[in-house]
Design an enzyme around this catalytic site. Sequence first.
Site, mmCIF file in Angstrom:
data_model
loop_
_atom_site.group_PDB
_atom_site.id
_atom_site.type_symbol
_atom_site.label_atom_id
_atom_site.label_comp_id
_atom_site.label_asym_id
_atom_site.label_seq_id
_atom_site.Cartn_x
_atom_site.Cartn_y
_atom_site.Cartn_z
ATOM 1 N N ASN A 96 3.176 7.596 7.087
ATOM 2 C CA ASN A 96 2.813 8.784 6.321
ATOM 3 C C ASN A 96 2.006 9.792 7.137
ATOM 4 O O ASN A 96 2.089 10.990 6.893
ATOM 5 C CB ASN A 96 2.063 8.387 5.041
ATOM 6 C CG ASN A 96 3.025 7.873 3.981
ATOM 7 O OD1 ASN A 96 4.208 7.689 4.241
ATOM 8 N ND2 ASN A 96 2.521 7.639 2.787
ATOM 9 N N VAL A 109 6.931 0.788 0.480
ATOM 10 C CA VAL A 109 8.240 1.431 0.657
ATOM 11 C C VAL A 109 8.079 2.869 1.120
ATOM 12 O O VAL A 109 7.051 3.501 0.900
ATOM 13 C CB VAL A 109 9.049 1.397 -0.654
ATOM 14 C CG1 VAL A 109 9.267 -0.044 -1.105
ATOM 15 C CG2 VAL A 109 8.361 2.191 -1.761
ATOM 16 N N VAL A 144 1.372 -0.148 8.693
ATOM 17 C CA VAL A 144 2.653 0.432 9.114
ATOM 18 C C VAL A 144 3.008 1.610 8.203
ATOM 19 O O VAL A 144 3.427 2.681 8.667
ATOM 20 C CB VAL A 144 3.769 -0.639 9.095
ATOM 21 C CG1 VAL A 144 5.151 -0.010 9.241
ATOM 22 C CG2 VAL A 144 3.529 -1.654 10.215
ATOM 23 N N LYS A 145 2.821 1.432 6.890
ATOM 24 C CA LYS A 145 3.130 2.506 5.934
ATOM 25 C C LYS A 145 2.205 3.701 6.140
ATOM 26 O O LYS A 145 2.636 4.862 6.069
ATOM 27 C CB LYS A 145 3.009 1.957 4.503
ATOM 28 C CG LYS A 145 3.190 2.996 3.394
ATOM 29 C CD LYS A 145 4.620 3.512 3.328
ATOM 30 C CE LYS A 145 4.781 4.722 2.408
ATOM 31 N NZ LYS A 145 4.402 4.521 1.040
ATOM 32 N N ILE A 146 0.917 3.449 6.409
ATOM 33 C CA ILE A 146 -0.017 4.551 6.643
ATOM 34 C C ILE A 146 0.379 5.323 7.908
ATOM 35 O O ILE A 146 0.381 6.561 7.923
ATOM 36 C CB ILE A 146 -1.467 4.030 6.737
ATOM 37 C CG1 ILE A 146 -1.942 3.586 5.346
ATOM 38 C CG2 ILE A 146 -2.411 5.088 7.302
ATOM 39 C CD1 ILE A 146 -3.164 2.687 5.370
#
Length: 315
Positions: free
Chosen positions: A180, A126, A175-177
């Site tokens: 960020n 998330v 995708v989350k990395i």
Amino acid sequence: MGDNETTTSIGWIGAGRMGYAMIERLLDAGHDVSVYNRTRSKAEPLAQRGAKLVDSPAQLADRDVVFVMVAASEDLEAVTIGEDGLLTADSSPQIIVDSSTVSATVSEKIRGLAAERGTALLAAPVSGNPKVVRSGKLTLAVSGPKEAFDRAEPLLKPLGRGVTYVGEGEVARLVKICHNVFLGVVVQSLAEITVLAERGGTSRQAFLEFLNNSVMGSTFTRYKSPAFVNLDFTPTFTNILLRKDFDLGLEAAREHGVPMPVAALAAEMVSSAIGAGHTTEDFATLLLEQARRSGVELVSENVDVDDGLGTDTNG
């Protein structure tokens, strides 16, 4: 799971600050939720809102869909395959939705063990923090079997405003990395231009108000504006955590042969902030380091600044 999603039984493992806020949204949407938290007392208030509390992850094995929101890879292993773990009971949930911050390696291991029991694993990292959750602006990237995603999607939608299926396997973790890494690059750039504007004679509040109303403004620049203006660095995400994501992002970039010169430089600025001692505060402290390098002494402007999240709790 039936036409009415609210008849789907939900289990939830991990009622920390993020998990707690996400459980509240499912309860508010009328879902049947049973909760396991390592420290039971922290989950007690959820029982008053209609959640059922259980004493071990294994007691959630008969639920249709079980969400997991724990802190680290070893925690995910403990609650799934450890003593009284979710995957050690006689029955198994149809789907596990894992929103923990864990390595792809551990996630793949759990995915394989779950599959042996007929359980599909969805990786669902998330973007957001508890305030973002409560304002209905959480976003989720989800990867795993498409059929499992289609079945779980109605349960994911109440959690925030954006649920995106990004592909098979562990791709949601990447995708989350990537997200960020962008976070770090943007806040470093924002620090540079904000210090320049202040050095040139404007207030941070005026500059950021202009920026936020322009085409370059975003939910993120609005959300960080109170920290920049009033120098309140209560942590939402620390430089230590951000550097970890930069390391993972740059490692993935090398693996895939993608040069990332801007990200690499921003990663060094984050390391510089850590070296200067900004380890427990919010990563918006990149502003302080930029000011120090520029010979600018920052003071709080002590003005009320809208963070753009409002108080909308209905999504």
